[in-house]
Design an enzyme around this catalytic site. Structure first.
Site, short mmCIF file in Angstrom:
data_model
loop_
_atom_site.label_atom_id
_atom_site.label_comp_id
_atom_site.label_asym_id
_atom_site.label_seq_id
_atom_site.Cartn_x
_atom_site.Cartn_y
_atom_site.Cartn_z
N LYS A 88 5.34 1.80 -3.08
CA LYS A 88 5.26 3.16 -3.63
C LYS A 88 5.50 3.07 -5.12
O LYS A 88 6.15 2.12 -5.59
CB LYS A 88 6.35 4.03 -3.00
CG LYS A 88 6.12 5.51 -3.12
CD LYS A 88 5.19 6.01 -2.04
CE LYS A 88 4.84 7.46 -2.18
NZ LYS A 88 4.19 7.98 -0.97
N LYS A 136 5.60 3.27 8.25
CA LYS A 136 4.43 4.12 8.48
C LYS A 136 3.16 3.28 8.55
O LYS A 136 2.35 3.41 9.46
CB LYS A 136 4.33 5.12 7.31
CG LYS A 136 3.16 6.08 7.39
CD LYS A 136 2.92 6.81 6.07
CE LYS A 136 4.16 7.44 5.51
NZ LYS A 136 3.85 8.39 4.41
N GLY A 138 -2.64 8.44 -4.09
CA GLY A 138 -1.96 9.65 -4.55
C GLY A 138 -0.71 9.97 -3.76
O GLY A 138 -0.43 9.40 -2.72
N ASP A 139 0.06 10.88 -4.30
CA ASP A 139 1.21 11.50 -3.62
C ASP A 139 1.47 12.78 -4.42
O ASP A 139 0.55 13.27 -5.10
CB ASP A 139 2.43 10.55 -3.62
CG ASP A 139 3.55 11.01 -2.68
OD1 ASP A 139 3.43 10.79 -1.46
OD2 ASP A 139 4.54 11.59 -3.15
N LYS A 143 0.86 -1.19 0.00
CA LYS A 143 0.00 0.00 0.00
C LYS A 143 0.88 1.23 0.00
O LYS A 143 1.83 1.30 0.78
CB LYS A 143 -0.88 -0.01 1.27
CG LYS A 143 -1.81 1.20 1.37
CD LYS A 143 -3.10 0.97 0.65
CE LYS A 143 -3.87 2.26 0.38
NZ LYS A 143 -3.43 2.98 -0.85
N ASN A 145 -1.96 19.12 -1.25
CA ASN A 145 -2.97 18.43 -0.45
C ASN A 145 -2.63 18.44 1.04
O ASN A 145 -3.46 18.80 1.88
CB ASN A 145 -3.13 17.00 -0.96
CG ASN A 145 -4.05 16.18 -0.09
OD1 ASN A 145 -3.61 15.45 0.79
ND2 ASN A 145 -5.35 16.35 -0.28
P1 NDP Z 1 0.89 17.86 -3.85
O1 NDP Z 1 1.34 17.54 -5.21
O2 NDP Z 1 -0.55 18.07 -3.58
O3 NDP Z 1 1.65 19.17 -3.33
C1 NDP Z 1 3.03 19.22 -3.24
C2 NDP Z 1 3.44 20.60 -2.77
O4 NDP Z 1 4.83 20.58 -2.47
C3 NDP Z 1 3.25 21.66 -3.84
O5 NDP Z 1 3.03 22.90 -3.23
C4 NDP Z 1 4.60 21.62 -4.56
O6 NDP Z 1 4.92 22.81 -5.24
C5 NDP Z 1 5.56 21.40 -3.41
N1 NDP Z 1 6.73 20.66 -3.89
C6 NDP Z 1 6.76 19.44 -4.43
N2 NDP Z 1 8.00 19.08 -4.81
C7 NDP Z 1 8.76 20.13 -4.49
C8 NDP Z 1 10.14 20.37 -4.61
N3 NDP Z 1 10.98 19.47 -5.16
N4 NDP Z 1 10.60 21.55 -4.15
C9 NDP Z 1 9.76 22.46 -3.61
N5 NDP Z 1 8.44 22.28 -3.47
C10 NDP Z 1 7.96 21.14 -3.90
O7 NDP Z 1 1.48 16.71 -2.91
P2 NDP Z 1 1.05 16.29 -1.44
O8 NDP Z 1 0.61 17.46 -0.67
O9 NDP Z 1 0.19 15.11 -1.55
O10 NDP Z 1 2.46 15.76 -0.87
C11 NDP Z 1 3.35 16.61 -0.15
C12 NDP Z 1 4.28 15.74 0.69
O11 NDP Z 1 3.52 14.96 1.60
C13 NDP Z 1 5.12 14.72 -0.10
O12 NDP Z 1 6.36 14.57 0.55
C14 NDP Z 1 4.32 13.44 0.04
O13 NDP Z 1 5.14 12.31 -0.12
C15 NDP Z 1 3.82 13.58 1.46
N6 NDP Z 1 2.64 12.81 1.83
C16 NDP Z 1 1.49 12.88 1.11
C17 NDP Z 1 0.38 12.16 1.50
C18 NDP Z 1 -0.94 12.26 0.81
O14 NDP Z 1 -1.88 11.63 1.28
N7 NDP Z 1 -1.07 13.03 -0.26
C19 NDP Z 1 0.44 11.26 2.67
C20 NDP Z 1 1.68 11.31 3.39
C21 NDP Z 1 2.72 12.05 2.95
P3 NDP Z 1 4.77 22.86 -6.84
O15 NDP Z 1 3.31 22.84 -7.12
O16 NDP Z 1 5.45 24.10 -7.24
O17 NDP Z 1 5.48 21.63 -7.37
O1 2IT Z 2 3.10 8.90 1.63
C1 2IT Z 2 1.95 8.47 1.83
O2 2IT Z 2 1.63 7.90 2.88
C2 2IT Z 2 0.93 8.68 0.78
N1 2IT Z 2 1.24 9.29 -0.23
C3 2IT Z 2 -0.44 8.11 0.95
C4 2IT Z 2 -0.47 6.65 0.59
C5 2IT Z 2 -1.82 6.00 0.56
O3 2IT Z 2 -1.83 4.82 0.16
O4 2IT Z 2 -2.82 6.61 0.89
#
Ligand code: NDP
Ligand code: 2IT
Length: 447
Positions: free
Chosen positions: A125, A113, A164-165, A89, A240
């Protein structure tokens, strides 16, 4: 600690060009030192060698046709790291920086996690070096269809369940699910999570990672005689995780003064107006720069290295963008500016030197594997609802999420206490997760 050093050396020799994966493995393994010392028998069953080697890594070609009729080729990945406690997952990341090292670090972290959530999910992943920025909706759809045309062979609701991520949200999951359903000719709703509410998605999944981060932060602060009320917060990213961390922090009375994207950061001394951020990011898919044009008194600073945000004065910092966004220099400026707690919404946002610095300075550090587990935990709740062919209300899911995050904090605290590690919740999280995965692996024999 001969065994641990040997494993680390071998890992380096085998994965020398995978900096992010080595970093993630090093952080976990070194923090497990007291556990490994207690269990010399782990060496005989090569437990650490097995836990750091993915069960399977799939790499594939993703060809697609852009709007100009030109053929583009991207690289797709799925890393099925550890399936001992449940189907693999973990999310899919679409970002130009994606490579094997980043995929492996994310999949490795995901195993730990997911173990912390207490739910039966293994770790995986995937993703692609596809850059969604500037692509039309039809280009995104064609890319997702091509990606799924290979991925579908390797996933399934009892096999591997992506979500998603970075760069993958509700729109992409919709296109991926449509293609999977067409290829399989079956409605296997539980094969992907983060789905739309009309076709098997769970209420509160969109909010879950950000809300969960703040629930964890609330518990960590409470255990240390503090709370969120009236605190100044800075949040990197505006995707997100960042948006819903901001929403919940504001609900608890905190004042969020800064957010960012990969081009720069905004500062609003009056507190971020989240409706405007949502409009720019979720509706218009625009740049955070726009905020300064719409809110008088707010300031935008261009910042390609994404580090200016850590120079802003605050009580609490929430890195919610990407890996290694806080280095030692950033950590020093955060501490100098009065930050007393850091909550990792992103995966591995703090590098090893910065983690050590925070711990040394007594900063309360909520580690990613624990603090951002709310997203995947709610994904597992989505899978449960899909199996039951039922859906819970927003409040039901949110309450379960809150309980899960509270329990994760308690597990980190307990493990840290057990090994005399004080407020080191980083080690606490790694130890608590390792305890579960290692027991499951041992019970299942040498596989
Ligand atoms: P999104 O794509 O929704 O948003 C990512 C944000 O981070 C954007 O504002 C983006 O800016 C910025 N960003 C991404 N890459 C870079 C970079 N290399 N340098 C600077 N800014 C950057 O992603 P999420 O919010 O889903 O994910 C954010 C983080 O949280 C990631 O590390 C992800 O692995 C982690 N995460 C996400 C989960 C989820 O459920 N979605 C769960 C657990 C962890 P820009 O638009 O300019 O690229
Ligand atoms: O990093 C993470 O935990 C996620 N991007 C969410 C993974 C998931 O299966 O919901």
């Amino acid at each position: 600690m001969e065994y641990l050093n040997e494993v680390l050396e071998t890992l380096k020799a085998k994965n020398g060009n995978e900096a992010e994966f080595l970093q993630a493995a090093y952080e976990v393994l070194t923090s497990l030192k007291p556990v490994i010392e207690k269990h010399p028998e782990y060496r005989n069953i090569a437990l650490l060698e097995r836990i750091t080697e993915p069960e399977r890594l799939i790499m594939f070609r993703v060809p697609w046709v852009d709007d100009n009729g030109k053929v583009q080729v991207n690289r797709g990945f799925r890393v099925q790291f550890n399936g001992a406690i449940g189907p693999y997952k973990g999310g899919l990341r679409f970002h130009p920086s994606v490579n094997q090292s980043i995929m492996k670090f994310l999949a490795f972290e995901q195993c730990f996690k997911n173990a912390l959530t207490g739910l039966p999910i293994g770790g995986g992943k995937g993703g692609s070096d596809f850059n969604p920025k500037g692509k039309s909706d039809m280009e995104i759809m064609r890319f997702c269809q091509s990606f799924m045309s290979e991925l579908y062979k390797h996933i399934g609701q009892d096999v591997d369940v992506p979500a998603g991520d970075i760069g993958v949200g509700g729109r992409e999951i919709g296109y991926l699910f449509g293609q999977y359903r067409k290829l399989r000719n079956a409605y296997e709703a539980g094969v992907l999570t983060g789905k739309g509410l009309e076709y098997g998605g769970s209420l509160a999944r969109t909010e879950a990672t950000g809300y969960g981060l703040i629930y964890f932060m609330r518990e960590m602060l409470k255990a240390n005689g503090k709370d969120l009320e009236g605190k100044t917060v800075i949040i990197s990213g505006s995707g997100n995780v960042a948006i819903y961390a901001c929403e919940k922090a504001q609900q608890y009375g905190a004042k969020v003064v800064a957010m960012s994207d990969s081009n720069g950061c905004i500062y609003d001394a009056n507190g971020i107006n989240l409706d405007i951020v949502k409009q720019i990011k979720e509706v218009e898919r625009g740049r955070i720069k726009e905020y300064a044009n719409r809110v008088s008194g707010s300031v935008y600073t261009e910042d390609v290295n994404c580090r200016n945000i850590w120079k802003i004065k605050a009580d609490i910092a929430l890195p919610c963008a990407t890996q290694n966004e806080i280095n030692l220099e950033d950590a020093k400026s955060l501490v100098a500016n009065g930050v007393f707690a850091v909550g990792e919404g992103a995966n591995m946002p703090t590098n090893i030197e910065a983690i050590e610095y925070f711990l040394e300075k007594g900063v309360l550090l909520a580690p990613a594997k624990a603090a951002n587990a709310g997203g995947v935990a709610t994904s597992a709740l989505e899978m449960s609802q899909n199996s039951m062919r039922y859906s819970w209300t927003f409040d039901e899911v949110d309450r379960k999420l809150d309980d899960i995050m509270t329990n994760i904090f308690k597990a980190c605290e307990k493990a840290a206490n057990e090994y005399g590690l004080g407020k080191n919740y980083v080690a606490g999280a790694n130890i608590a997760a390792f305890d579960k995965i290692s027991k499951a692996m041992i019970a299942q024999g040498i596989i």
